[in-house]
Design a protein around this motif. Structure first.
Motif, PDB file in Angstrom:
ATOM      1  N   ARG A 149      17.548 -51.103 -12.875  1.00  0.00           N
ATOM      2  CA  ARG A 149      17.221 -50.473 -14.129  1.00  0.00           C
ATOM      3  C   ARG A 149      18.238 -49.720 -14.900  1.00  0.00           C
ATOM      4  N   GLN A 150      19.188 -49.180 -14.203  1.00  0.00           N
ATOM      5  CA  GLN A 150      20.427 -48.440 -14.846  1.00  0.00           C
ATOM      6  C   GLN A 150      21.138 -49.496 -15.577  1.00  0.00           C
ATOM      7  N   GLN A 151      21.113 -50.966 -14.730  1.00  0.00           N
ATOM      8  CA  GLN A 151      21.864 -51.940 -15.578  1.00  0.00           C
ATOM      9  C   GLN A 151      21.267 -52.298 -17.017  1.00  0.00           C
ATOM     10  N   GLU A 152      19.963 -52.463 -16.750  1.00  0.00           N
ATOM     11  CA  GLU A 152      19.217 -52.814 -17.779  1.00  0.00           C
ATOM     12  C   GLU A 152      19.251 -51.585 -18.890  1.00  0.00           C
ATOM     13  N   ASN A 153      19.376 -50.357 -18.731  1.00  0.00           N
ATOM     14  CA  ASN A 153      19.306 -49.333 -19.517  1.00  0.00           C
ATOM     15  C   ASN A 153      20.798 -49.329 -20.083  1.00  0.00           C
ATOM     16  N   PHE A 154      21.692 -49.820 -19.357  1.00  0.00           N
ATOM     17  CA  PHE A 154      23.228 -49.886 -19.800  1.00  0.00           C
ATOM     18  C   PHE A 154      23.310 -50.958 -20.803  1.00  0.00           C
ATOM     19  N   ILE A 155      22.789 -52.169 -20.501  1.00  0.00           N
ATOM     20  CA  ILE A 155      22.636 -53.211 -21.547  1.00  0.00           C
ATOM     21  C   ILE A 155      21.827 -52.970 -22.867  1.00  0.00           C
ATOM     22  N   ASP A 156      20.537 -52.105 -22.590  1.00  0.00           N
ATOM     23  CA  ASP A 156      19.964 -51.816 -23.727  1.00  0.00           C
ATOM     24  C   ASP A 156      20.877 -50.700 -24.741  1.00  0.00           C
ATOM     25  N   MET A 157      21.421 -49.912 -24.001  1.00  0.00           N
ATOM     26  CA  MET A 157      22.353 -48.765 -24.670  1.00  0.00           C
ATOM     27  C   MET A 157      23.420 -49.479 -25.458  1.00  0.00           C
ATOM     28  N   THR A 158      24.093 -50.529 -24.610  1.00  0.00           N
ATOM     29  CA  THR A 158      25.182 -51.024 -25.261  1.00  0.00           C
ATOM     30  C   THR A 158      24.950 -51.799 -26.399  1.00  0.00           C
ATOM     31  N   ILE A 205      22.499 -62.000 -23.855  1.00  0.00           N
ATOM     32  CA  ILE A 205      22.692 -60.970 -22.715  1.00  0.00           C
ATOM     33  C   ILE A 205      21.198 -60.436 -22.424  1.00  0.00           C
ATOM     34  N   LEU A 206      20.463 -60.254 -23.436  1.00  0.00           N
ATOM     35  CA  LEU A 206      19.107 -59.647 -23.133  1.00  0.00           C
ATOM     36  C   LEU A 206      18.387 -60.589 -22.275  1.00  0.00           C
ATOM     37  N   THR A 207      18.253 -61.888 -22.905  1.00  0.00           N
ATOM     38  CA  THR A 207      17.501 -62.966 -22.313  1.00  0.00           C
ATOM     39  C   THR A 207      17.786 -63.128 -20.867  1.00  0.00           C
ATOM     40  N   LEU A 208      19.137 -63.327 -20.650  1.00  0.00           N
ATOM     41  CA  LEU A 208      19.667 -63.326 -19.205  1.00  0.00           C
ATOM     42  C   LEU A 208      19.154 -62.062 -18.471  1.00  0.00           C
ATOM     43  N   SER A 209      19.277 -60.995 -18.699  1.00  0.00           N
ATOM     44  CA  SER A 209      18.846 -59.792 -17.982  1.00  0.00           C
ATOM     45  C   SER A 209      17.376 -60.182 -17.782  1.00  0.00           C
ATOM     46  N   LYS A 210      16.451 -60.497 -18.521  1.00  0.00           N
ATOM     47  CA  LYS A 210      15.008 -60.619 -18.264  1.00  0.00           C
ATOM     48  C   LYS A 210      14.977 -61.752 -16.878  1.00  0.00           C
ATOM     49  N   LEU A 211      15.902 -62.862 -17.460  1.00  0.00           N
ATOM     50  CA  LEU A 211      15.546 -63.997 -16.517  1.00  0.00           C
ATOM     51  C   LEU A 211      15.933 -63.425 -15.137  1.00  0.00           C
ATOM     52  N   ASP A 212      16.853 -62.901 -15.049  1.00  0.00           N
ATOM     53  CA  ASP A 212      17.490 -62.252 -13.507  1.00  0.00           C
ATOM     54  C   ASP A 212      16.373 -61.450 -12.933  1.00  0.00           C
ATOM     55  N   ALA A 224       8.639 -51.649 -37.912  1.00  0.00           N
ATOM     56  CA  ALA A 224       9.521 -50.917 -36.985  1.00  0.00           C
ATOM     57  C   ALA A 224      10.841 -51.622 -36.840  1.00  0.00           C
ATOM     58  N   VAL A 225      11.792 -50.719 -36.929  1.00  0.00           N
ATOM     59  CA  VAL A 225      13.397 -51.206 -37.087  1.00  0.00           C
ATOM     60  C   VAL A 225      13.856 -50.816 -35.889  1.00  0.00           C
ATOM     61  N   SER A 226      14.606 -51.590 -35.054  1.00  0.00           N
ATOM     62  CA  SER A 226      15.134 -51.094 -33.677  1.00  0.00           C
ATOM     63  C   SER A 226      16.207 -52.075 -33.285  1.00  0.00           C
ATOM     64  N   ALA A 227      17.297 -51.268 -32.837  1.00  0.00           N
ATOM     65  CA  ALA A 227      18.268 -51.893 -32.343  1.00  0.00           C
ATOM     66  C   ALA A 227      18.138 -52.229 -30.701  1.00  0.00           C
ATOM     67  N   ASN A 228      16.918 -51.996 -30.233  1.00  0.00           N
ATOM     68  CA  ASN A 228      16.536 -52.620 -29.031  1.00  0.00           C
ATOM     69  C   ASN A 228      15.677 -53.691 -29.231  1.00  0.00           C
ATOM     70  N   ALA A 229      16.053 -54.914 -28.749  1.00  0.00           N
ATOM     71  CA  ALA A 229      15.723 -56.092 -29.201  1.00  0.00           C
ATOM     72  C   ALA A 229      14.832 -56.898 -28.221  1.00  0.00           C
ATOM     73  N   ARG A 230      14.467 -56.244 -26.910  1.00  0.00           N
ATOM     74  CA  ARG A 230      13.640 -56.701 -25.997  1.00  0.00           C
ATOM     75  C   ARG A 230      12.197 -56.882 -26.497  1.00  0.00           C
ATOM     76  N   HIS A 231      11.538 -58.040 -26.030  1.00  0.00           N
ATOM     77  CA  HIS A 231      10.246 -58.400 -26.567  1.00  0.00           C
ATOM     78  C   HIS A 231       9.229 -57.245 -26.198  1.00  0.00           C
ATOM     79  N   GLU A 232       9.160 -56.810 -24.918  1.00  0.00           N
ATOM     80  CA  GLU A 232       8.196 -55.758 -24.619  1.00  0.00           C
ATOM     81  C   GLU A 232       8.508 -54.342 -25.336  1.00  0.00           C
ATOM     82  N   GLN A 233       9.729 -54.058 -25.845  1.00  0.00           N
ATOM     83  CA  GLN A 233       9.899 -52.930 -26.481  1.00  0.00           C
ATOM     84  C   GLN A 233       9.256 -53.046 -27.757  1.00  0.00           C
ATOM     85  N   ILE A 234       9.435 -54.201 -28.480  1.00  0.00           N
ATOM     86  CA  ILE A 234       8.914 -54.622 -29.673  1.00  0.00           C
ATOM     87  C   ILE A 234       7.348 -54.640 -29.654  1.00  0.00           C
ATOM     88  N   ASN A 235       6.889 -55.559 -28.751  1.00  0.00           N
ATOM     89  CA  ASN A 235       5.475 -55.379 -28.467  1.00  0.00           C
ATOM     90  C   ASN A 235       4.818 -53.921 -28.423  1.00  0.00           C
TER      91      ASN A 235
END
Length: 740
Positions: free
Chosen positions: A285-294, A366-373, A693-704
């Protein structure tokens, strides 16, 4: 002589019967009818003959003898096959034989006479007594064996009466429970068991009594459990208790036996495993948060960079338009200088946009790879038009191809007998991600070659094509995946084949094995010459396999490369479009020409001042009226001044759409959107206000999530204004045809 139970007999010296009374024949089984050559040896068991012959010799020598012996008995005396004694010795005919030799005058033995007394009953009694003694000895041996087994067992064994009083337990029971070693009568186990577990004991004990079935349950004892190093592992000793009912011959339960097994090490291991799992989940979770934040922190300034590049490009175009009448009158040296500056500026803008786009794609990978992992990436099919797939890809890459002088050819191959398919169910976003990765590579590896051609083709087939048909070698599927097929109206699937052919540098067979691996490229020189993260083809392969397909490649150094893949998709029916809606939409859609450009009133809600300022400048330059707010509170306050607020119809601010940043201080975009939708529900806002919605978080679940909270559309940073305008136009047209 015939009426007594004692058998009298007389034999000659050859062992042949001379006389025998009725009792003798009954006891010995000797036939009454004389048989030539038949002797007493024929009436005894084979294993007794040696001893009896010794006694016969003694009698022949004139020595009387009294002894116990066995006869075959009447049923077996004439049976040649009955040579050995029965298994139960008491079943033979036992007699006490008193034998006396009859001597002649010179002392030689003439005959042997005697009597037989039936002692079978005594023998049976002796046998029964012997059996009882042997059984008792076996019981004692079994008891001693059980005692040794119980004393050396690594589980606690106990026997309890119906009052749950321990009547027996082994030494391990004392060790596990922590109970002091005392006489069985003094055992008081309840004080060593956790009070809350007494309820468990009572419930399972009653269940055993009612059902007469064994019960298994866990118990905790106050004794702390120590690990192998002597360290305290768990605050209590955990045991698995198994108890079995013991019944009498009438089936009534008279006691219970059971054993307890120390499972504290398993409980400790489960706890440690859960802790490690929780730590791993938290680390993930922290890794994903770090990826999202970065990604968020990179996307925000990257968006400003792209907006500034677009602004520079449009400004340069305006300057060129202003100077087009003046340039011919300038000296040739200044005119050449201006043209050189304009060209270098345009190239710089192109470089900025290209680098920003490349950076955005790396972050998307990177986001896609994170979700695949994390195994969180899912395929979400939706209704898609087949012909639109290539049109979208061509539109996305035609400008980039033209900038590097690459001929981009896009075509749909149609084969005789090919099914006519217009609509299918597929995940257009994931399919387009695959095509983007392949086309990006094709353009990148072709732009430095003398011949610059990239061809994209598509084919629909009901049959699965072979590697020979595709002209590539398919890569083995990496993982067996479960596919959730989306049922369409026809439920019939087709294969969608895509092929991307380039005239680039190509690669050899050895490099083919590496390019689909994570963070791998064809060779170390690839990164230094062309850049890239080595993730694109790995993600491409994963996305294709998740859609039920495979990918393959064919390439030779210096001859270009061919990538071909297929996915499966159910055939679907075309969506129903009402004619009245079509007319209304057409009427509300202005002609999109350079002479007539629709002007919209837009509220930009953005906390980043740089992005806010750049977006405002670009949109204003395009002829739109722009208002800005730095957070949700300011946005709600501004809405109260517009014509969409109740009792405010005369306001000059006719708001068309809101672009809402999701992450903002004071009040974020999601909360603000909920407030707006709530105001619409109670009538404070008199009509639906479109929100993007305008966001720098590009994960599909965040957009959904943003869409679920009431936003109408979404766009991820960084984006170009040319990507935002179509969304504004679409939502404004929809609002125009909605009833007020």
């Amino acid at each position: 002589m015939e009426i007594v139970d004692v058998g009298f007999f007389e034999y000659n010296t050859d062992g042949e019967l001379l006389y025998g009374n009725e009792a003798f024949h009954k006891l010995s089984g000797h036939p009454k009818v004389g048989i030539v050559g038949y002797t007493w040896l024929d009436c005894v068991y084979e294993e007794d003959k040696e001893d009896l012959l010794q006694r016969w010799i003694a009698l022949s020598n004139g020595k009387p003898s009294t002894f116990e012996m066995r006869w075959k008995g009447p049923a077996d005396a004439l049976s040649a096959s009955k040579t050995s004694a029965p298994a139960d010795d008491a079943d033979a005919q036992w007699v006490l034989a008193a034998c006396l030799p009859i001597l002649g005058r010179d002392g030689e033995t003439l005959r042997v006479s005697g009597c037989l007394t039936d002692i079978a009953a005594q023998k049976r009694s002796e046998s029964d007594a012997l059996k009882r003694a042997e059984a008792l000895e076996r019981a004692h041996i079994s008891e001693r064996r059980f005692t040794r087994l119980a004393d050396n067992a690594n589980v606690g064994i106990f026997i309890a009466n119906l009052e749950k009083k321990i009547v027996y337990c082994n030494s391990e029971w004392f060790t596990i429970t922590g109970h002091p070693v005392v006489d069985f009568a003094d055992v008081s186990w309840a004080g060593h068991l956790l009070a809350e577990d007494m309820v468990t004991v009572a419930e399972n004990w009653n269940q055993m009594i009612d059902t007469k079935q064994p019960q298994n349950y866990q118990l905790r004892w106050y004794k702390p459990w120590l690990d192998a190093q002597g360290a305290r592992g768990t605050p209590h000793t955990w045991t698995m208790c198994s108890v079995y009912p013991e019944s009498n011959k009438d089936g009534d339960i008279i006691s219970a036996a059971g054993f307890i097994t120390d499972i504290s090490h398993l409980i400790w291991a489960e706890s440690a495993q859960k802790q490690r799992t929780d730590e791993a989940v938290e680390a993930k979770r922290q890794q994903e948060n770090f990826i999202d934040m970065t990604c968020h922190e990179i996307r925000n300034p990257l968006g400003a960079v792209m907006h500034c590049a677009d602004l520079i490009e449009s400004t340069a175009s305006e300057i060129a338009e202003l100077l087009k009448d003046t340039l011919p009158s300038l000296p040739s040296e200044k005119r050449s200088r201006y043209e050189s500056l304009s060209k270098s500026s345009a190239e710089a803008v192109d470089t900025i946009v290209s680098c920003s786009t490349h950076q955005k794609r790396i972050m998307d990978d990177i986001l896609t790879l994170s979700k695949l992992d994390s195994k969180l990436l899912t395929i979400v099919p939706s209704l898609s038009k087949v012909d639109d797939i290539l049109k979208i890809a061509e539109k996305m890459f035609e400008v980039d191809a033209r900038k590097v002088d690459i001929t981009l050819q896009v075509r749909r191959e149609r084969i005789d007998g090919e099914p006519k398919v217009d609509w299918v169910m597929l995940d257009g976003g994931r399919l387009m991600q695959v095509l983007i990765n392949l086309l990006t590579n094709a353009l990148k590896f072709t732009q430095k070659e003398a011949r610059k051609v990239v061809t994209v083709s598509m084919r629909v087939s009901q049959a699965k094509l072979s590697e020979q048909d595709l002209g590539v070698e398919l890569v083995p599927v990496s993982t067996v995946r479960d596919r959730q097929l989306v049922k369409s109206h026809t439920a019939e699937e087709v294969y969608l084949y895509f092929k991307v052919v380039d005239s680039g540098c190509g690669f050899d067979n050895e490099q083919k094995l590496a390019i689909f691996e994570r963070f791998a490229q064809a060779s170390p020189r690839t990164h230094s010459s062309y850049g890239g993260s080595g993730l694109g083809l790995h993600i491409t392969r994963e996305l294709i396999e998740m859609q039920g397909g495979e990918i393959g490649v064919s390439s030779q150094p210096g001859e270009g490369s061919t990538f071909a893949f297929y996915i499966t998709a159910p055939i679907a029916s075309a969506p129903e479009v009402k004619s009245t809606d079509t007319k209304s939409l057409a009427a509300a859609t202005p002609a999109n020409t350079s002479e007539t450009m629709a002007s919209y009133t837009i509220l930009v809600v953005e906390d980043n001042l740089v992005n806010q300022k750049v977006m405002q400048r670009q949109l204003v330059k395009m002829g739109h009226k722009i208002y800005v707010a730095s957070n949700g509170i300011e946005a709600l306050a501004f809405l109260a001044t517009t014509s969409c607020w109740k009792d405010n119809a005369d306001s000059p601010i006719q708001l068309s759409v809101i672009t809402m940043d999701i992450e903002m201080p004071i009040m974020d975009g999601v909360t603000c959107t909920r407030e707006i939708r709530a105001a619409e529900a109670i009538g404070d806002i008199v009509r639906h206000v479109p929100i993007i919605a305008v966001s720098a978080n590009a994960r599909h679940e965040q957009i959904n999530f943003a869409i679920e909270c009431g936003m109408d559309d979404a766009i991820s940073k960084p984006f170009r204004i040319t990507e935002l305008i179509p969304k504004i136009e679409r939502l404004s047209r929809v609002r125009a045809i909605e009833p007020m």
